[in-house]
Design an enzyme around this catalytic site. Sequence first.
Site, PDB file in Angstrom:
ATOM      1  N   HIS A   9       0.834  -1.201   0.000  1.00  0.00           N
ATOM      2  CA  HIS A   9       0.000   0.000   0.000  1.00  0.00           C
ATOM      3  C   HIS A   9       0.870   1.252   0.000  1.00  0.00           C
ATOM      4  O   HIS A   9       2.081   1.183   0.230  1.00  0.00           O
ATOM      5  CB  HIS A   9      -0.916   0.025   1.232  1.00  0.00           C
ATOM      6  N   LYS A  60      -0.505   4.670   4.568  1.00  0.00           N
ATOM      7  CA  LYS A  60      -1.421   3.714   5.200  1.00  0.00           C
ATOM      8  C   LYS A  60      -0.964   3.434   6.625  1.00  0.00           C
ATOM      9  O   LYS A  60       0.203   3.107   6.869  1.00  0.00           O
ATOM     10  CB  LYS A  60      -1.520   2.417   4.400  1.00  0.00           C
TER      11      LYS A  60
END
Length: 236
Positions: A126, A130
Amino acid sequence: MRTDEQPIRLSLIAPHGKMGHAIRAAVDEDPRFAIDQDHADMLVDFSSPAALPSSLDRAIRAAVPILVGTTGLDDLASRRIEEAAESVAVLRAANTSVGVALLSDLVERAARVLGAGWDIEVVDIHHRRKADAPSGTALVLGEAAARGRDAMLEAEVGRSGTGLARKEGAIGFAALRGGTAAGDHDVLFLGPEERLVLSHRAESRMIFARGALAAARFLHGKPAGLYTMRDVIAAA
């Protein structure tokens, strides 16, 4: 009173967040929905764990369903969701992509067929901002694999050190963070002299927004209870 021809009115808990903007764009593409922050048929929460209690209370007071897409929730938040589901319809989804929902189903089937002789590892990538790891989606995929084995999820997260031995039946998780990746997930089944890899690549947040609308269509009119994206694809 609404008729079936009227759009489903959504109220966004975090309308100015990244997912809020994406859902607005998806609603602009789909005349079956409308954004109405004051008179909603359904609440959509992609905000933060801290905001969840207020969102659930609002859904219960208004007697409307709620879609919870927030990740990084702890056990207390899970209990609150279960309690709210006794009063209203709640759909909890760590990932609203229809593709990821199908991937979860495939992972469960693969784990059931391949059996305990194959090791399972889950990798997620990600963007750098995140805040939780492993991702909620990675954990959902790990739980799907454990279901396929008729077992509880026993996770090995972020291995580090020396002299490590992989525990029999454990499912490993590795989380990579950087750049602007919207979300990549791989589930690796590692067997004797062969590997099976099931993967999903998110290219834009719009896939999550469109999946959220699919979940909202499913959830609209449902009785009180706790639902997941598995229910959404099963009804498709």
